[in-house]
Design a protein around this motif. Sequence first.
Motif, PDB file in Angstrom:
ATOM      1  N   PRO A  63       5.479  75.864  37.036  1.00 40.44           N
ATOM      2  CA  PRO A  63       4.367  74.935  36.805  1.00 40.44           C
ATOM      3  C   PRO A  63       4.345  74.385  35.385  1.00 40.44           C
ATOM      4  O   PRO A  63       4.788  75.037  34.438  1.00 40.44           O
ATOM      5  CB  PRO A  63       3.135  75.802  37.073  1.00 40.44           C
ATOM      6  N   GLY A  64       3.850  73.166  35.256  1.00 39.41           N
ATOM      7  CA  GLY A  64       3.543  72.599  33.954  1.00 39.41           C
ATOM      8  C   GLY A  64       4.706  72.085  33.148  1.00 39.41           C
ATOM      9  O   GLY A  64       4.542  71.776  31.962  1.00 39.41           O
ATOM     10  N   ILE A  65       5.896  71.968  33.733  1.00 36.14           N
ATOM     11  CA  ILE A  65       7.045  71.494  32.971  1.00 36.14           C
ATOM     12  C   ILE A  65       7.405  70.070  33.396  1.00 36.14           C
ATOM     13  O   ILE A  65       6.927  69.561  34.412  1.00 36.14           O
ATOM     14  CB  ILE A  65       8.271  72.411  33.152  1.00 36.14           C
ATOM     15  N   ASP A  66       8.268  69.442  32.619  1.00 35.80           N
ATOM     16  CA  ASP A  66       8.814  68.135  32.976  1.00 35.80           C
ATOM     17  C   ASP A  66       9.982  68.382  33.929  1.00 35.80           C
ATOM     18  O   ASP A  66      11.117  68.600  33.506  1.00 35.80           O
ATOM     19  CB  ASP A  66       9.279  67.409  31.715  1.00 35.80           C
ATOM     20  N   HIS A  67       9.700  68.354  35.218  1.00 35.50           N
ATOM     21  CA  HIS A  67      10.718  68.702  36.206  1.00 35.50           C
ATOM     22  C   HIS A  67      11.885  67.719  36.207  1.00 35.50           C
ATOM     23  O   HIS A  67      13.043  68.116  36.397  1.00 35.50           O
ATOM     24  CB  HIS A  67      10.089  68.788  37.597  1.00 35.50           C
ATOM     25  N   ALA A  68      11.597  66.453  35.992  1.00 36.73           N
ATOM     26  CA  ALA A  68      12.676  65.464  35.973  1.00 36.73           C
ATOM     27  C   ALA A  68      13.634  65.736  34.821  1.00 36.73           C
ATOM     28  O   ALA A  68      14.859  65.663  34.980  1.00 36.73           O
ATOM     29  CB  ALA A  68      12.093  64.061  35.874  1.00 36.73           C
ATOM     30  N   LEU A  69      13.095  66.063  33.651  1.00 40.12           N
ATOM     31  CA  LEU A  69      13.947  66.368  32.503  1.00 40.12           C
ATOM     32  C   LEU A  69      14.737  67.645  32.746  1.00 40.12           C
ATOM     33  O   LEU A  69      15.925  67.730  32.417  1.00 40.12           O
ATOM     34  CB  LEU A  69      13.089  66.504  31.245  1.00 40.12           C
ATOM     35  N   ALA A  70      14.095  68.637  33.332  1.00 39.03           N
ATOM     36  CA  ALA A  70      14.777  69.909  33.592  1.00 39.03           C
ATOM     37  C   ALA A  70      15.945  69.734  34.553  1.00 39.03           C
ATOM     38  O   ALA A  70      16.922  70.494  34.494  1.00 39.03           O
ATOM     39  CB  ALA A  70      13.791  70.927  34.145  1.00 39.03           C
ATOM     40  N   LYS A  71      15.865  68.737  35.413  1.00 39.02           N
ATOM     41  CA  LYS A  71      16.922  68.531  36.414  1.00 39.02           C
ATOM     42  C   LYS A  71      17.821  67.348  36.072  1.00 39.02           C
ATOM     43  O   LYS A  71      18.517  66.819  36.938  1.00 39.02           O
ATOM     44  CB  LYS A  71      16.288  68.337  37.792  1.00 39.02           C
ATOM     45  N   SER A  72      17.844  66.961  34.794  1.00 34.11           N
ATOM     46  CA  SER A  72      18.601  65.772  34.396  1.00 34.11           C
ATOM     47  C   SER A  72      19.991  66.084  33.859  1.00 34.11           C
ATOM     48  O   SER A  72      20.687  65.184  33.388  1.00 34.11           O
ATOM     49  CB  SER A  72      17.815  64.996  33.330  1.00 34.11           C
ATOM     50  N   GLY A  73      20.411  67.344  33.913  1.00 30.52           N
ATOM     51  CA  GLY A  73      21.731  67.704  33.405  1.00 30.52           C
ATOM     52  C   GLY A  73      22.843  66.991  34.152  1.00 30.52           C
ATOM     53  O   GLY A  73      22.752  66.770  35.367  1.00 30.52           O
ATOM     54  N   THR A  74      23.893  66.642  33.433  1.00 31.74           N
ATOM     55  CA  THR A  74      25.005  65.901  34.044  1.00 31.74           C
ATOM     56  C   THR A  74      26.345  66.601  33.893  1.00 31.74           C
ATOM     57  O   THR A  74      27.341  66.138  34.450  1.00 31.74           O
ATOM     58  CB  THR A  74      25.108  64.497  33.423  1.00 31.74           C
ATOM     59  N   ASP A  80       9.196  73.253  27.221  1.00 28.19           N
ATOM     60  CA  ASP A  80       9.201  73.861  28.552  1.00 28.19           C
ATOM     61  C   ASP A  80       9.966  75.182  28.594  1.00 28.19           C
ATOM     62  O   ASP A  80      10.033  75.827  29.651  1.00 28.19           O
ATOM     63  CB  ASP A  80       9.836  72.903  29.570  1.00 28.19           C
ATOM     64  N   TYR A  81      10.553  75.574  27.460  1.00 28.85           N
ATOM     65  CA  TYR A  81      11.478  76.709  27.511  1.00 28.85           C
ATOM     66  C   TYR A  81      10.780  78.021  27.842  1.00 28.85           C
ATOM     67  O   TYR A  81      11.326  78.862  28.565  1.00 28.85           O
ATOM     68  CB  TYR A  81      12.250  76.838  26.195  1.00 28.85           C
ATOM     69  N   GLU A  82       9.587  78.220  27.334  1.00 32.92           N
ATOM     70  CA  GLU A  82       8.865  79.457  27.653  1.00 32.92           C
ATOM     71  C   GLU A  82       8.715  79.625  29.161  1.00 32.92           C
ATOM     72  O   GLU A  82       9.027  80.690  29.724  1.00 32.92           O
ATOM     73  CB  GLU A  82       7.484  79.442  26.997  1.00 32.92           C
ATOM     74  N   ALA A  83       8.248  78.580  29.827  1.00 28.38           N
ATOM     75  CA  ALA A  83       8.037  78.658  31.273  1.00 28.38           C
ATOM     76  C   ALA A  83       9.358  78.822  32.018  1.00 28.38           C
ATOM     77  O   ALA A  83       9.451  79.587  32.992  1.00 28.38           O
ATOM     78  CB  ALA A  83       7.308  77.411  31.760  1.00 28.38           C
ATOM     79  N   LEU A  84      10.396  78.116  31.578  1.00 27.04           N
ATOM     80  CA  LEU A  84      11.696  78.232  32.235  1.00 27.04           C
ATOM     81  C   LEU A  84      12.284  79.631  32.058  1.00 27.04           C
ATOM     82  O   LEU A  84      12.879  80.189  32.988  1.00 27.04           O
ATOM     83  CB  LEU A  84      12.656  77.179  31.679  1.00 27.04           C
ATOM     84  N   GLN A  85      12.115  80.212  30.865  1.00 27.61           N
ATOM     85  CA  GLN A  85      12.635  81.563  30.642  1.00 27.61           C
ATOM     86  C   GLN A  85      11.946  82.576  31.549  1.00 27.61           C
ATOM     87  O   GLN A  85      12.595  83.446  32.141  1.00 27.61           O
ATOM     88  CB  GLN A  85      12.450  81.963  29.178  1.00 27.61           C
ATOM     89  N   LEU A  89      11.034  76.240  17.251  1.00 27.14           N
ATOM     90  CA  LEU A  89      10.193  75.985  18.416  1.00 27.14           C
ATOM     91  C   LEU A  89      10.745  76.689  19.653  1.00 27.14           C
ATOM     92  O   LEU A  89       9.985  77.199  20.483  1.00 27.14           O
ATOM     93  CB  LEU A  89      10.072  74.480  18.657  1.00 27.14           C
ATOM     94  N   VAL A  90      12.074  76.735  19.792  1.00 31.82           N
ATOM     95  CA  VAL A  90      12.666  77.496  20.896  1.00 31.82           C
ATOM     96  C   VAL A  90      12.465  78.989  20.662  1.00 31.82           C
ATOM     97  O   VAL A  90      12.155  79.746  21.587  1.00 31.82           O
ATOM     98  CB  VAL A  90      14.160  77.167  21.062  1.00 31.82           C
ATOM     99  N   VAL A  91      12.639  79.430  19.412  1.00 29.16           N
ATOM    100  CA  VAL A  91      12.419  80.841  19.090  1.00 29.16           C
ATOM    101  C   VAL A  91      10.985  81.246  19.427  1.00 29.16           C
ATOM    102  O   VAL A  91      10.739  82.314  20.007  1.00 29.16           O
ATOM    103  CB  VAL A  91      12.738  81.103  17.604  1.00 29.16           C
ATOM    104  N   GLU A  92      10.037  80.410  19.065  1.00 27.09           N
ATOM    105  CA  GLU A  92       8.639  80.672  19.399  1.00 27.09           C
ATOM    106  C   GLU A  92       8.467  80.823  20.906  1.00 27.09           C
ATOM    107  O   GLU A  92       7.759  81.728  21.384  1.00 27.09           O
ATOM    108  CB  GLU A  92       7.784  79.523  18.878  1.00 27.09           C
ATOM    109  N   ALA A  93       9.137  79.963  21.675  1.00 29.02           N
ATOM    110  CA  ALA A  93       9.065  80.045  23.134  1.00 29.02           C
ATOM    111  C   ALA A  93       9.688  81.337  23.646  1.00 29.02           C
ATOM    112  O   ALA A  93       9.206  81.924  24.629  1.00 29.02           O
ATOM    113  CB  ALA A  93       9.762  78.835  23.752  1.00 29.02           C
ATOM    114  N   GLN A  94      10.763  81.800  22.999  1.00 25.75           N
ATOM    115  CA  GLN A  94      11.395  83.056  23.418  1.00 25.75           C
ATOM    116  C   GLN A  94      10.430  84.229  23.278  1.00 25.75           C
ATOM    117  O   GLN A  94      10.305  85.061  24.188  1.00 25.75           O
ATOM    118  CB  GLN A  94      12.649  83.311  22.574  1.00 25.75           C
ATOM    119  N   TYR A  95       9.763  84.314  22.141  1.00 24.53           N
ATOM    120  CA  TYR A  95       8.833  85.424  21.927  1.00 24.53           C
ATOM    121  C   TYR A  95       7.626  85.322  22.855  1.00 24.53           C
ATOM    122  O   TYR A  95       7.119  86.343  23.347  1.00 24.53           O
ATOM    123  CB  TYR A  95       8.394  85.471  20.466  1.00 24.53           C
ATOM    124  N   ARG A  96       7.168  84.122  23.107  1.00 17.34           N
ATOM    125  CA  ARG A  96       6.037  83.960  24.019  1.00 17.34           C
ATOM    126  C   ARG A  96       6.420  84.343  25.441  1.00 17.34           C
ATOM    127  O   ARG A  96       5.625  84.953  26.171  1.00 17.34           O
ATOM    128  CB  ARG A  96       5.534  82.516  23.966  1.00 17.34           C
TER     129      ARG A  96
END
Length: 490
Positions: free
Chosen positions: A218-229, A268-273, A311-318
């Motif tokens: 929930p709460g993430i940018d799903h289109a961005l998360a699935k935009s890998g090529t 979105d990294y906290e939620a994805l992790q 900011l990613v590190v902060e998401a890791q700890y959260r």
Amino acid sequence: MKRFCLAAMMLLAAAPVAARVKLPAVLGSNMVLQRNTEVNFWGGATPNSRVRVTPSWNGRSYETRADDAGRWALKVPTGEAGGPYTVTVSDGDPVVLENVLLGEVWICSGQSNMEMPVGGFLHQPVEGSAEAVAAAGDCPGIRMFTVPKVSSESPREDCEAAWQCSTPASVRSFSAVGYFFGRMLCRVLDVPVGLITPNWGGSAIEAWMTVEAIDSTPGIDHALAKSGTYDNSIPQRLYNGMILPVCRFTAKGFIWYQGESNRRNWFDYEALQVSLVDLWRATWGDGRMPFYITQLAPYAYEGASLRSLPLVVEAQYRAAARLEHAGVAATTDLGTPACIHPARKREVGERLAWLALANDYGIEGLPAPAPTFREMERRGDKLLLRFDNLSPSDDWSGADSFVGYGPEGELRLGGFEVAGTDRVFHPAEGRVLWGDGRIEVSSPEVAEPVAVRYAFRNWCPEANVFTTSGQPLAPFRSDDWPLDDIGEIR
């Protein structure tokens, strides 16, 4: 006579022939099986045949019947650590697995900093590599299984790999973080350790997840998360090709070193992790498997003073704070400004091992996890900061207190910034309050500070706060203000 021979040949052709059972690559000679539990065995055999598994540690046989497609699976109880043993698997024509040990099994996954072998990358060394390689024989109980890089649109059931014993050649090519983690476990627990490493440099977290898991986050940018090529960024590709082939192998837990490739969606990294951890635990069928995250090491990226990395590190700890049976190994002191692959992999592996040894094996006396920011109090032009994971302030022999003195006397603590209500941050200096456990921070540029940050830049060489057991203070910020100095993430 000719007619007799012809008839005999026809009878032989019509008679059922026992087919040799087929096992996945991860169930092979030289493997380590998780001790004191029930472990999974599975594979292929003659359809509807009876399959028998006989381990030599107890001499008992465990049977099941293959289905119409020849698939079979069963559980086998293991005992205390030890070996070497054999395991015989047969549906008529036996397959014997040799040199099998019982011990601890861990999954070591992530991107290039987990992939980086003990021998290092081209032009990028691992500190202490030669000594570790030469001493490989000192830890004969370590066994290693490297999952090949496979990006797959469809689920894969197997891979082409084999378990390796601890020799100079095998150690040199194995994940450095994984090996140093396993070596510390082996030394402290005095048991065999099996390490399975699926990793791919530059991979995004979404590639290690299912599309369904991403969609249900929930709460993430799903289109961005699935935009890998790329092969290592398209959702589910590495889950299909590298996780599914080993996910039925019974293991104790996971260590994880990934996130550099997700700075683009740090928000979105906290939620994805959290979703990845939930997914992998469900995939392995054990919701309590420990999961230990490696803090991303400092590196300048698009600019040393920019802030995409913290900011990613902060998401890791959260994320770790939201999860049970999880933790973070700090690396605030291990990075370099110009190389994204720090050479000091031994410290990373050992700090991950300390988390596992304390939390999952009950080993006392090891360094506590890195201190993390808890709260602050303002007194005039100073901020008093309090932290978690420290010894009690009245414990004069506590090994987990801040280092307060250097060769020239009281240590001046760097890496801090403070801001007033104008939200403009200025460099600040800190000092340890004697016998108090807190750090006092101030700046002559800020008369009434309301916010503080520490090591909250891509590269912050001034950060020098450690505990007396060598753990660095984790990066943090007390504010949640919007940032305009993230930079253009490439």
